[in-house]
Enzyme design. Structure first.
Site, PDB file in Angstrom:
ATOM      1  N   LYS A   1       5.036   4.279  -1.238  1.00  0.00           N
ATOM      2  CA  LYS A   1       5.217   5.602  -1.839  1.00  0.00           C
ATOM      3  C   LYS A   1       6.573   6.205  -1.483  1.00  0.00           C
ATOM      4  CE  LYS A   1       0.262   6.564  -2.084  1.00  0.00           C
ATOM      5  NZ  LYS A   1      -0.889   7.229  -1.453  1.00  0.00           N
TER       6      LYS A   1
ATOM      7  N   GLY B   1       0.821  -1.197   0.000  1.00  0.00           N
ATOM      8  CA  GLY B   1       0.000   0.000   0.000  1.00  0.00           C
ATOM      9  C   GLY B   1       0.863   1.258   0.000  1.00  0.00           C
ATOM     10  N   SER B   2       0.392   2.264   0.690  1.00  0.00           N
ATOM     11  CA  SER B   2       1.016   3.584   0.578  1.00  0.00           C
ATOM     12  C   SER B   2       2.390   3.706   1.220  1.00  0.00           C
ATOM     13  CB  SER B   2       0.087   4.651   1.158  1.00  0.00           C
ATOM     14  OG  SER B   2      -1.058   4.794   0.341  1.00  0.00           O
ATOM     15  N   VAL B   3       2.815   2.747   2.059  1.00  0.00           N
ATOM     16  CA  VAL B   3       4.186   2.854   2.572  1.00  0.00           C
ATOM     17  C   VAL B   3       5.194   2.704   1.430  1.00  0.00           C
ATOM     18  CG1 VAL B   3       3.688   2.149   4.949  1.00  0.00           C
ATOM     19  CG2 VAL B   3       4.206   0.393   3.231  1.00  0.00           C
TER      20      VAL B   3
END
Length: 484
Positions: free
Chosen positions: A221, A217-219
């Site tokens: 990014k 997920g967004s980690v």
């Protein structure tokens, strides 16, 4: 001699020859392999007759052997069993399984070639044969803080020293009691093992380093941001497109944000703010601009694809080898088929905190002989230079903003500058999202880097993102390390 007797004698001679050949093969050619078999009763009895080495956390043994009054001579005992189950593994009549019991079995059992001269010395002096002691890198305060904060949550938490790569905590939930698998009542051990093995929650699995792996997920990014900043085409102050939905190339589908609306006025947002609020459309746009090759190359620099041993084997994390444009957009926000271990994401956080240098993670600090001499010790070693110090400094400031003014505010520690990144990872239609958080602290001189995943959003379910569920767990671990 008549023909039938002659034929019979030839058959008997052939049988004796076969017996001699098979005996030679068993006693000399295959002897080492047979002795090494985990189900070899004679070998197991001989190893039980030797006092197995201890496994230490700090100076306290969490695995040790005590004398028993049966044919096995020694009983393996695990103190604080459930707290360290996935670190120690277990040793039973069926052999060493999981954790350090398996990975360091030659030292613990005393069979390692590096202990040969000690075995010879024991033989002549009459001293009782004994395995070596394994000293771990774990910080008991951080381990306990992680386990306490993870109670009731299925998932994993891991902490590293960013400057050395030493593993400070390794917690996988649910856990188990290795004492139930180390007894001398074989029927009870078998029953306990079968029950654990059939448990749908898979308590025997070390989720920190193995298993099916997770979408980050967004980690992820942080990896996308690292690739963009390293390209030279972006800085932390760059302005990015941040609409409510991003039109994906090659399809009529769109990629939305996790929240309603755009990420900033006029569908624009700064790079730093995009990370702070976890703007999907901005990072998908960046991924499409830098390209799949740059994204994969940057991930590889953080350790993706590496077959690591800590000394337990770590399942390599991965970014798909083939990505079309829509897939690339989703991969850039840690979705599609990007798969990671929590240890890998801790390495990403640690690398950013350590000025771009990723250190090789390790769990064993030293191997100590029965005479207290150091047989082996681990020196910190560099795995890779993931980003330049300048790029790392920008990422550090961006991740501090996540905690100070973004989605990671629940990880804030008064008086300490904390850098972090939240994540909420989808992993199937109709299924609750996983909650992630990665961090390091203090941001300007990191002493600890952390990765936490709460499967299916932890106790708060699908409405919870990483900032609500995983960030407080990471905070507790960081506070324990920093004596806060």
């Amino acid at each position: 001699m008549n023909a039938p007797v002659r034929r019979l004698s030839m058959v008997v001679a052939a049988l004796f020859a076969s017996l001699l050949v098979s005996t030679t093969l068993i006693q000399y050619v295959f002897a080492a392999d047979l002795n090494a078999r985990p189900d070899n009763r004679r070998t197991l009895l001989s190893t039980y007759a030797r006092e197995r080495g201890e496994i230490l956390v700090g100076q306290e043994p969490v695995a040790k052997s005590v004398a028993s009054d049966d044919e096995y001579k020694f009983q393996r005992v695990y103190d604080q069993a459930e707290l360290y189950a996935h670190v120690t593994g277990y040793y039973s009549f069926y052999g060493s399984n999981g954790g350090l019991e398996q990975a360091e079995n030659p030292f613990l059992s005393g069979s390692s070639d590096k202990l040969f001269y000690r075995r010879v010395s024991d033989l002549f002096t009459g001293r009782r044969a004994q395995g070596a002691t394994i000293e771990t890198t774990l910080d008991p305060k951080v381990q306990k803080a992680a386990a306490d904060a993870m109670k009731g949550i299925r998932g994993a938490a891991v902490a590293l020293d960013p400057k050395t790569g030493a593993i400070l905590a390794m917690v996988s939930q649910p856990t188990f009691d290795p004492n139930r698998l180390a007894g001398h009542d074989l029927s009870a051990v078998t029953k306990n093992y079968d029950a654990l093995n059939k448990d749908a929650s898979r308590p025997l699995l070390n989720r920190v380093i193995a298993g099916d792996q997770y979408p980050p997920g967004s980690v992820f990014k942080v990896v996308t941001a690292a690739a963009a900043l390293s390209s030279g085409d972006y800085t932390e102050d760059s302005t990015l497109p941040g609409p409510a939905e991003l039109d994906l190339p090659q399809t009529t589908n769109t990629l939305p944000n996790a929240f309603d609306g755009a990420c900033g006025p006029n569908d624009k947002v700064s790079f730093t703010r995009a990370l702070a609020i976890s703007c999907n459309t901005a990072f998908a746009s960046v991924g499409l601009e830098i390209g799949a090759d740059a994204l994969r190359a940057q991930a590889a620099k953080f350790g993706f694809g590496d077959a690591l041993s800590i000394p337990m084997r770590v399942t390599p994390s991965s970014v798909p080898a083939e990505l079309d444009q829509p897939q690339l957009a989703y991969a850039s926000i840690g979705q599609y088929d990007v798969r990671v271990t929590p240890l890998q994401m801790a390495m990403v956080a640690a690398g950013v905190g350590n000025d771009g240098v990723v250190m090789k993670p390790y769990l064993v600090q030293s191997v100590i002989g029965s005479d207290l001499s150091v047989i082996e010790s681990t020196d910190p070693s560099e795995l890779s230079q993931a980003v330049t110090p300048d790029v790392a400094a920008q990422l550090q400031r961006m991740m501090v903003e996540v905690v100070d003014n973004g989605s990671g505010e629940r990880a804030a520690i008064p008086g300490v500058k904390v850098a972090g990144k939240t994540g909420t990872a989808q992993h199937g239609e109709g299924r609750k999202a996983h909650a992630w958080f990665i961090s390091f602290a203090p941001a300007d001189d990191p002493q600890i880097a952390v990765a936490v995943i709460a499967e299916d959003g932890g106790v708060a379910g699908s409405e919870a993102g990483g900032g609500r569920v995983a960030a407080p767990i990471a905070k507790a671990m960081m506070e324990a390390r920093l004596d806060r």
